[in-house]
Design a protein around this motif. Structure first.
Motif, PDB file in Angstrom:
ATOM      1  N   THR A 136       0.831  -1.207   0.000  1.00 48.26           N
ATOM      2  CA  THR A 136       0.000   0.000   0.000  1.00 48.26           C
ATOM      3  C   THR A 136       0.859   1.247   0.000  1.00 48.26           C
ATOM      4  O   THR A 136       0.610   2.198  -0.750  1.00 48.26           O
ATOM      5  CB  THR A 136      -0.900   0.018   1.251  1.00 48.26           C
ATOM      6  N   MET A 138       3.991   1.570  -1.007  1.00 53.52           N
ATOM      7  CA  MET A 138       4.712   1.743  -2.268  1.00 53.52           C
ATOM      8  C   MET A 138       3.761   2.242  -3.352  1.00 53.52           C
ATOM      9  O   MET A 138       4.139   3.091  -4.165  1.00 53.52           O
ATOM     10  CB  MET A 138       5.358   0.418  -2.706  1.00 53.52           C
ATOM     11  N   ALA A 139       2.540   1.729  -3.355  1.00 46.52           N
ATOM     12  CA  ALA A 139       1.563   2.184  -4.348  1.00 46.52           C
ATOM     13  C   ALA A 139       1.260   3.660  -4.139  1.00 46.52           C
ATOM     14  O   ALA A 139       1.159   4.432  -5.098  1.00 46.52           O
ATOM     15  CB  ALA A 139       0.285   1.349  -4.261  1.00 46.52           C
ATOM     16  N   LYS A 141       3.232   5.925  -2.726  1.00 41.96           N
ATOM     17  CA  LYS A 141       4.394   6.707  -3.121  1.00 41.96           C
ATOM     18  C   LYS A 141       4.514   6.769  -4.643  1.00 41.96           C
ATOM     19  O   LYS A 141       4.851   7.804  -5.211  1.00 41.96           O
ATOM     20  CB  LYS A 141       5.669   6.106  -2.514  1.00 41.96           C
ATOM     21  N   TYR A 142       4.221   5.656  -5.269  1.00 41.00           N
ATOM     22  CA  TYR A 142       4.304   5.603  -6.727  1.00 41.00           C
ATOM     23  C   TYR A 142       3.326   6.586  -7.358  1.00 41.00           C
ATOM     24  O   TYR A 142       3.690   7.382  -8.220  1.00 41.00           O
ATOM     25  CB  TYR A 142       4.006   4.180  -7.194  1.00 41.00           C
ATOM     26  N   SER A 143       2.089   6.562  -6.890  1.00 39.19           N
ATOM     27  CA  SER A 143       1.091   7.426  -7.533  1.00 39.19           C
ATOM     28  C   SER A 143       1.341   8.893  -7.184  1.00 39.19           C
ATOM     29  O   SER A 143       1.064   9.780  -7.986  1.00 39.19           O
ATOM     30  CB  SER A 143      -0.320   6.990  -7.158  1.00 39.19           C
ATOM     31  N   GLN A 144       1.900   9.147  -6.004  1.00 38.55           N
ATOM     32  CA  GLN A 144       2.256  10.533  -5.665  1.00 38.55           C
ATOM     33  C   GLN A 144       3.362  11.043  -6.573  1.00 38.55           C
ATOM     34  O   GLN A 144       3.364  12.196  -6.994  1.00 38.55           O
ATOM     35  CB  GLN A 144       2.712  10.617  -4.203  1.00 38.55           C
ATOM     36  N   LEU A 145       4.293  10.141  -6.859  1.00 39.11           N
ATOM     37  CA  LEU A 145       5.401  10.518  -7.727  1.00 39.11           C
ATOM     38  C   LEU A 145       4.897  10.790  -9.142  1.00 39.11           C
ATOM     39  O   LEU A 145       5.383  11.692  -9.827  1.00 39.11           O
ATOM     40  CB  LEU A 145       6.428   9.389  -7.714  1.00 39.11           C
ATOM     41  N   LEU A 146       3.894  10.024  -9.549  1.00 37.31           N
ATOM     42  CA  LEU A 146       3.291  10.242 -10.860  1.00 37.31           C
ATOM     43  C   LEU A 146       2.577  11.590 -10.932  1.00 37.31           C
ATOM     44  O   LEU A 146       2.601  12.258 -11.947  1.00 37.31           O
ATOM     45  CB  LEU A 146       2.242   9.161 -11.167  1.00 37.31           C
ATOM     46  N   ALA A 147       1.956  11.975  -9.819  1.00 37.03           N
ATOM     47  CA  ALA A 147       0.973  13.051  -9.896  1.00 37.03           C
ATOM     48  C   ALA A 147       1.448  14.414  -9.367  1.00 37.03           C
ATOM     49  O   ALA A 147       0.829  15.429  -9.670  1.00 37.03           O
ATOM     50  CB  ALA A 147      -0.302  12.644  -9.153  1.00 37.03           C
ATOM     51  N   PHE A 148       2.529  14.440  -8.588  1.00 39.72           N
ATOM     52  CA  PHE A 148       2.900  15.710  -7.969  1.00 39.72           C
ATOM     53  C   PHE A 148       4.325  16.137  -8.291  1.00 39.72           C
ATOM     54  O   PHE A 148       5.213  15.292  -8.419  1.00 39.72           O
ATOM     55  CB  PHE A 148       2.734  15.624  -6.449  1.00 39.72           C
TER      56      PHE A 148
END
Lengths: 223, 223
Positions: A136, A138-139, A141-148
């Motif tokens: 959870t 890592m997911a 962090k991954y989506s935050q990295l994608l979006a911000f």
DNA sequence: TAAAAAATATGAGATATCTCCTATTTTTGA
DNA sequence: TCAAAAATAGGAGATATCTCATATTTTTTA
């Protein structure tokens, strides 16, 4: 690295019970190990022979990429496992684990305990919880990295690692964690100072506008 | 969404055995559900009442951020769980799950089976494996995103989703997955065409230089 | 089946981030 | 304890990526 022996081991285990982790006795082949700051608990690419469980301390997970970049993937804290991927999978690229503070963990030789562990409901339920949190996180962090953009992630990093209103991480570590160049990191950090969020004090930075940083960091969270 | 009843349910379960998943009978309250492409299996923010296990089909995991951006976090394939996080955790932000093809899954009402599932070694071992793969995959994607520019990740995405040498994903989906603006996506895709890696054919793209794309994608992997 | 919504396409300019460079200070190790 | 290595610091220019705007085509829906 020090391996606790005899009385020292015994005393430590009395103070730090691991009874809730397994439903069968593991003491016989179990070691208690202490690593110092910057020691490598596991070296990248080298399959570990032990399953570790951290009782005390903090560590970092690193991976080196083919283009030479080094990523600090995550931190490991107390009551977390190390080497559980190698326990579960025969083929796995082992990441490097480096102690960030003095770190004490128990070490179970996999070849002795592997089969028994994978049949132990108590252990499996604990491990399942741990892995679900890890997945959870890592997911997220991954989506935050994608979006911000960096601004938000840096604010979050500063607040997460600051101690009593003072940020003092090494810039190099922060860059590996945020995945950006040193140059750009300095640029954005200076901006934070110019905007009055931070105030440089020698080699550390005082948090002057907690609310501004917090607003940036809060953007990352899902409500 | 269709719920298989009576004979249809029975027949389906005979052809698609789930005996290896649980060591106790689950048939009584279990449903077999079929979703069509673009159906939402779980809506973002709405806690699901079921634990799903995908027997057939493919789905996407989406999350919406506070800044309005939508991230396509990952794909879900056959033999994977949906809703396992909610089974394990009382507090959890539920992501949206959308079917990408016709998707058939079994659905276990959590409030009936939760306790039993968490005591079932067979289930736990399966789930542990699933979660470990998921955590590893997310960590890999996260660190790749930290370390590599779009070019490499796009090449990887094209090769992973191409079918018989033809890339035909929707650009909108690709942008959500790669976390970039539509404008920039088009720009890089056009570059791939100009370099001769791809050739535009109506609304699809033919892979003309597999090796070039593969070299870019291989950079992401750890050896 | 027509109107609305979504997806494709592309231009132009702004901003974020990188690479390369150089210099100083701090930490490490023989 | 001194030389080497690592970390800090910042300038200058290149590249990657974003935002905004506009037009056309395709898909969805009332």
């Amino acid at each position: 690295m020090e391996i606790y022996q005899g009385k020292k081991k015994q005393l430590y285990l009395e103070k730090n019970s691991i009874a809730h982790l397994f439903s069968f006795p593991v003491e016989e082949f179990m070691e208690v190990r202490e690593y110092q700051r910057d020691d490598w608990i596991i070296q990248e690419g080298m399959r570990p022979a032990f399953l570790f469980y951290v009782l005390e301390g903090k560590a970092k997970i690193y991976i080196t990429h083919q283009n030479g970049k080094v990523s600090l993937i995550n931190f490991i804290n107390e009551n977390e496992y190390i080497g559980e991927m190698e326990l579960l999978h025969d083929v796995y690229y082992t990441k490097g684990i480096q102690a960030l503070t003095k770190t004490v963990c128990i070490a179970l030789p996999m070849h002795y305990y592997r089969t028994k562990l994978l049949e132990d409901t108590k252990f499996l339920r604990e491990l399942t919880r741990f892995l679900s949190v890890k997945a959870t996180l890592m997911a997220a962090k991954y989506s935050q990295l994608l979006a911000f953009p960096l601004e938000n992630r840096l604010a979050d990093f500063i607040l997460q690692t600051a101690d009593e209103g003072v940020y003092k991480e090494k810039h190099v570590v922060a860059c590996d964690y945020l995945g950006i160049s040193y140059r750009h990191f300095m640029h954005v950090l200076t901006q934070f100072c110019n905007k009055g969020y931070l105030q440089k004090e020698g080699r550390t930075y005082l948090i002057k506008q907690f609310n501004s940083l917090d607003a940036l960091a809060e953007m990352l969270k899902n409500k």
